[in-house]
Design a protein around this motif. Structure first.
Motif, PDB file in Angstrom:
ATOM      1  N   ILE A 193     -10.967  38.878  22.184  1.00  0.00           N
ATOM      2  CA  ILE A 193     -12.235  39.413  21.685  1.00  0.00           C
ATOM      3  C   ILE A 193     -13.075  39.936  22.845  1.00  0.00           C
ATOM      4  CG2 ILE A 193     -14.397  38.821  20.517  1.00  0.00           C
ATOM      5  CD1 ILE A 193     -12.867  36.838  18.856  1.00  0.00           C
ATOM      6  N   SER A 194     -13.690  41.095  22.639  1.00  0.00           N
ATOM      7  CA  SER A 194     -14.473  41.745  23.691  1.00  0.00           C
ATOM      8  C   SER A 194     -15.899  41.995  23.215  1.00  0.00           C
ATOM      9  CB  SER A 194     -13.816  43.074  24.088  1.00  0.00           C
ATOM     10  OG  SER A 194     -12.473  42.878  24.492  1.00  0.00           O
ATOM     11  N   GLY A 195     -16.756  42.403  24.154  1.00  0.00           N
ATOM     12  CA  GLY A 195     -18.136  42.734  23.829  1.00  0.00           C
ATOM     13  C   GLY A 195     -19.038  41.515  23.800  1.00  0.00           C
ATOM     14  N   LYS A 196     -20.324  41.778  23.670  1.00  0.00           N
ATOM     15  CA  LYS A 196     -21.332  40.717  23.627  1.00  0.00           C
ATOM     16  C   LYS A 196     -21.874  40.576  22.217  1.00  0.00           C
ATOM     17  CE  LYS A 196     -22.832  41.467  28.433  1.00  0.00           C
ATOM     18  NZ  LYS A 196     -23.978  41.782  29.324  1.00  0.00           N
ATOM     19  N   ALA A 197     -22.257  39.340  21.856  1.00  0.00           N
ATOM     20  CA  ALA A 197     -22.853  39.102  20.541  1.00  0.00           C
ATOM     21  C   ALA A 197     -24.153  39.893  20.430  1.00  0.00           C
ATOM     22  CB  ALA A 197     -23.111  37.606  20.369  1.00  0.00           C
ATOM     23  N   PRO A 198     -24.475  40.461  19.265  1.00  0.00           N
ATOM     24  CA  PRO A 198     -23.744  40.343  17.998  1.00  0.00           C
ATOM     25  C   PRO A 198     -22.756  41.486  17.771  1.00  0.00           C
ATOM     26  CG  PRO A 198     -25.857  41.373  17.611  1.00  0.00           C
ATOM     27  CD  PRO A 198     -25.773  41.159  19.090  1.00  0.00           C
ATOM     28  N   GLU A 199     -22.306  42.123  18.820  1.00  0.00           N
ATOM     29  CA  GLU A 199     -21.403  43.266  18.671  1.00  0.00           C
ATOM     30  C   GLU A 199     -20.009  42.956  19.215  1.00  0.00           C
ATOM     31  OE1 GLU A 199     -23.264  46.601  20.474  1.00  0.00           O
ATOM     32  OE2 GLU A 199     -24.815  46.772  18.936  1.00  0.00           O
ATOM     33  N   ARG A 200     -19.573  41.745  19.001  1.00  0.00           N
ATOM     34  CA  ARG A 200     -18.231  41.357  19.416  1.00  0.00           C
ATOM     35  C   ARG A 200     -17.209  42.110  18.577  1.00  0.00           C
ATOM     36  NH1 ARG A 200     -17.157  38.263  23.655  1.00  0.00           N
ATOM     37  NH2 ARG A 200     -16.242  36.408  22.696  1.00  0.00           N
ATOM     38  N   TYR A 201     -16.078  42.464  19.185  1.00  0.00           N
ATOM     39  CA  TYR A 201     -15.074  43.230  18.450  1.00  0.00           C
ATOM     40  C   TYR A 201     -13.668  42.849  18.907  1.00  0.00           C
ATOM     41  CZ  TYR A 201     -14.721  46.142  22.687  1.00  0.00           C
ATOM     42  OH  TYR A 201     -14.523  46.590  23.972  1.00  0.00           O
ATOM     43  N   ILE A 202     -12.702  43.182  18.063  1.00  0.00           N
ATOM     44  CA  ILE A 202     -11.287  42.965  18.361  1.00  0.00           C
ATOM     45  C   ILE A 202     -10.673  44.302  18.745  1.00  0.00           C
ATOM     46  CG2 ILE A 202      -9.043  42.288  17.406  1.00  0.00           C
ATOM     47  CD1 ILE A 202     -10.571  40.429  15.492  1.00  0.00           C
ATOM     48  N   PRO A 203     -10.132  44.441  19.956  1.00  0.00           N
ATOM     49  CA  PRO A 203      -9.451  45.688  20.325  1.00  0.00           C
ATOM     50  C   PRO A 203      -8.206  45.885  19.445  1.00  0.00           C
ATOM     51  CG  PRO A 203      -9.918  44.334  22.269  1.00  0.00           C
ATOM     52  CD  PRO A 203     -10.147  43.468  21.073  1.00  0.00           C
TER      53      PRO A 203
END
Length: 705
Positions: free
Chosen positions: A182-192
């Protein structure tokens, strides 16, 4: 259905995909593909029967990752075999292949065999997590595509058919879905992830008409296309040769890429089909047209889906009766609802619709009879419950037609012998199981046990609980009073272990029975020490015992040194457990569901069995936790009538004093002599020895629910 060779070709060419940061979205998941990929991609044990506890943790981590990225999952699972039988030959070939792979694993070589209880563990974890799921009547591909198109969201699977389905939301191959990164910072976490769409794919082939892809799939070959069509077409067609390393930079599969380029010259699917038929030629042209047209139709997705009702209804919804096989239309509502909600296995539909069952190969001693023979009598009870009433009715109707016009006295005189014989003939199931290294059909006659006669399939859900329980216990040979001291969720595993102990060949020696019981104790302590509402939560003594037992595990990556005798015996136990689970489900759960992830761990049991043979004793392995010793003693009592000898106590010098046998009546009846004195067991209160009658009170905490 699966298009032969397409996955390797497409996944070898990343330009067919677009990068995606996946979050804030619905996701339709192919459930069967998911649990296969999660298990096989994680290096979990296959040779020793599987490690379900580790697998359950993995499933929880997967759905936790989706939740972290605000992804709402909807899981759709395959059901029974296709009612038309058009895929049965393919399923037989796959099962034969798995027999060979299981044999390879048993010899320390490579193979890929899914452990027997994986699906049950997966479904139970979904229920515990509150993940929405539905089980289809037959193969789920079409329903998955239909639901995803209805919602306009992506599909997560590993099925090459989804390179053909035209889905607006696209297809996310599991191979490129980095859920554990999982990448990105909360609240915009995402799965590549990598996203595939039909439009993007067709743009690489001169913007070919995407409606040509179903024809491409059928001619290239899938599970339903007769092999002779594919072979005949590619033998006759003249395709442009595509050299490896062409300027496009694509990794080449010559037949697939050449055929796609050939199809791209047509603007109309009708014209392309006509040209394909011309190439096939011959007197069978009309027959080829029928077969290809039917195959193309399998890829046509309707605009609406029947599945949203399952995910919006508070109660399990009924399947669409228009799509049901004829044999299921007359089945009771409770059965169809239970199946859709995953509370009944696909075996039930396969028996009702086709009267065929493919038994899943396990890693075992292939010089011995199949491990599934041990559980045959349990399956016979299942078959009787499913088929006997219908067979009786069909037999009665046939008898009435045959004897129509005869006098009433003549009819009554002949009905006694004829009806029963015809009914028995209709209660037959074809089981496909391993014999040596080959898949063989065995005809199983499902005789109706006396214990089943009080039950009717249409009203099982309304039958008294005690009646349903007696059918289950009667099949497993267990007396109900022996279950009372046990935690409710361990009663079915203990009943199955009792059945296994008495029916497996060869019968388990005491170290192997001890290992099985220690495995149940380990599972009970393990889940309870991590459950916040449990009295044993974070118990240091229980955690210490779990750690001590876990250190005895066999390395799951170990390819050599498999004890075939142990593996075969534990495979027999798993076969009995699965059949027991199915019977318990069909009887509407007269016993509570076990915690499937914690009843069996192959690497642990093999390690425990070796340790016990090497001199370790259960009392020493469970030392420091009196609750664990009490649970082990209760389990042993239920199965053998003998309790564990008293907990070793320490002398003043720190040495352990060997515990004495309790009471003269037990002299010589230690763990190695569990069979003696069994006839006296019925005289003991609730199956326990007088000196141990306080075990239930001392173990009250371990009965916490």
């Amino acid at each position: 259905m699966g298009v032969h060779g397409l996955t390797s070709y497409v996944e070898g060419n990343h330009q067919f995909f677009t990068d995606m940061r996946f979050r804030d979205c619905r996701l339709v998941i192919d459930g069967c593909s998911l649990y296969f990929r999660l298990y096989f991609n994680s290096g979990l044990d296959q040779a020793r029967g599987g490690d379900y506890d580790t697998f359950a943790v993995l499933v929880r981590q997967f759905f936790a990752a989706l939740s972290e990225c605000n992804v709402k999952p909807f899981v759709v699972l395959d059901g029974g075999m296709d009612q038309t039988d058009k895929k049965f030959k393919t399923l037989q070939e796959r099962t034969q292949s798995k027999i060979q792979e299981a044999h390879s694993l048993s010899r320390g070589s490579h193979g890929s065999v899914l452990p027997l209880l994986t699906r049950e563990v997966f479904l139970q974890v979904l229920s515990e997590l509150g993940v929405a799921f539905v089980q289809c009547i037959s193969e789920a591909d079409f329903e998955i595509a239909s639901l995803a198109k209805h919602w306009g969201c992506p599909v997560l699977t590993n099925d090459s058919d989804f390179y053909i389905f035209d889905l607006r939301g696209g297809y996310l191959p599991f191979s490129f879905f980095q859920w554990n990164n999982i990448s990105g910072k909360a609240p915009e976490r995402y799965i590549p992830a990598l996203l595939f769409t039909v439009n993007h794919f067709c743009s690489h082939f001169n913007h070919m008409n995407k409606q040509l892809l179903p024809l491409f799939a059928v001619v290239t070959g899938n599970d339903y296309t007769p092999a002779k069509i594919t072979e005949r077409f590619f033998r006759r067609v003249e395709l442009e040769r595509v050299p490896v390393g062409r300027k496009s930079g694509r990794r080449c599969s010559p037949r697939i890429e050449s055929f796609l380029l050939w199809l791209a010259q047509f603007t109309s699917p009708v014209d392309a089909l006509e040209e394909v038929l011309e190439i096939l030629g011959g007197q069978q042209k009309e027959n080829f047209h029928t077969q290809l047209s039917a195959g193309i139709q399998d890829y046509q997705i309707p605009r609406t889906s029947i599945l949203p009702q399952y995910f919006s209804s508070a109660q399990p919804a009924l399947p669409n009766t228009q799509g049901l096989p004829a044999a299921l239309i007359s089945q009771p509502e409770w059965l169809l609802r239970a199946f859709a909600s995953g509370k009944l296995p696909s075996l039930v539909l396969n028996v009702l619709v086709l009267q065929k069952v493919l038994l899943v190969p396990q890693v075992e001693n292939t010089h011995q009879p199949s491990s599934h023979i041990t559980s045959l009598s349990i399956r016979k009870t299942i078959y009787s419950l499913l088929l006997f009433e219908k067979a009786r009715q069909d037999s009665q109707r046939q008898q009435n037609v045959t004897q129509r016009g005869r006098g009433r006295e003549d009819l009554n005189r002949q009905s006694q012998g004829i009806g029963g014989q015809q009914c028995d003939n209709l209660c037959v199931v074809d089981e496909y199981d391993r014999q040596d290294l080959n898949l063989k059909k065995n005809r199983v006659e499902a005789k109706l046990p006396n214990s089943v006669q009080e039950l009717n399939l249409a009203t099982i859900d309304k039958a008294p609980a005690q009646v349903r329980l007696q059918v289950l216990l009667g099949t497993l040979g267990m007396m109900d009073h022996l279950l009372e001291p046990l935690p409710p969720h361990l009663r079915l595993p203990v009943c199955v272990t009792y059945f296994w102990k008495n029916n497996s060949k060869p019968k388990p020696c005491h170290p192997r029975l001890q290992a099985m019981l220690l495995g149940l104790v380990y599972g009970e302590l393990s889940w309870r020490t991590t459950y916040p509402d449990d009295p044993l939560y974070c118990s240091k003594a229980a955690a210490s015992v779990c750690q001590r037992l876990s250190l005895l595990r066999v390395n799951p990556g170990q390819k050599t040194g498999l004890e075939l005798g142990v593996a075969h015996l534990f495979s027999q136990w798993q076969s009995c457990m699965l059949a027991g689970i199915y019977l318990n489900q069909l009887l509407c759960f007269p016993l509570p569901e076990p915690r499937y992830a914690w009843v069996f761990s192959g690497t642990l049991l093999h390690g425990l069995e070796a340790a016990i043979r090497g001199g370790h004793q259960p009392a020493s392995l469970l030392a420091e936790d009196t609750g664990a010793l009490q649970l082990y003693s209760i389990l042993l009592m239920a199965l053998t009538g003998s309790a564990l000898s008293a907990t070793p106590r320490m002398s003043r010098g720190g040495r352990r004093i060997k515990a004495q046998q309790r009471g003269r009546g037990n002299a010589g009846r230690g763990p190695g002599n569990e069979g003696r004195g069994r006839a006296r067991r019925g005289n003991r209160s609730r199956g326990m020895m007088p000196a141990d009658s306080n075990l239930e009170n001392r173990f009250a905490l371990l009965k916490f629910e």
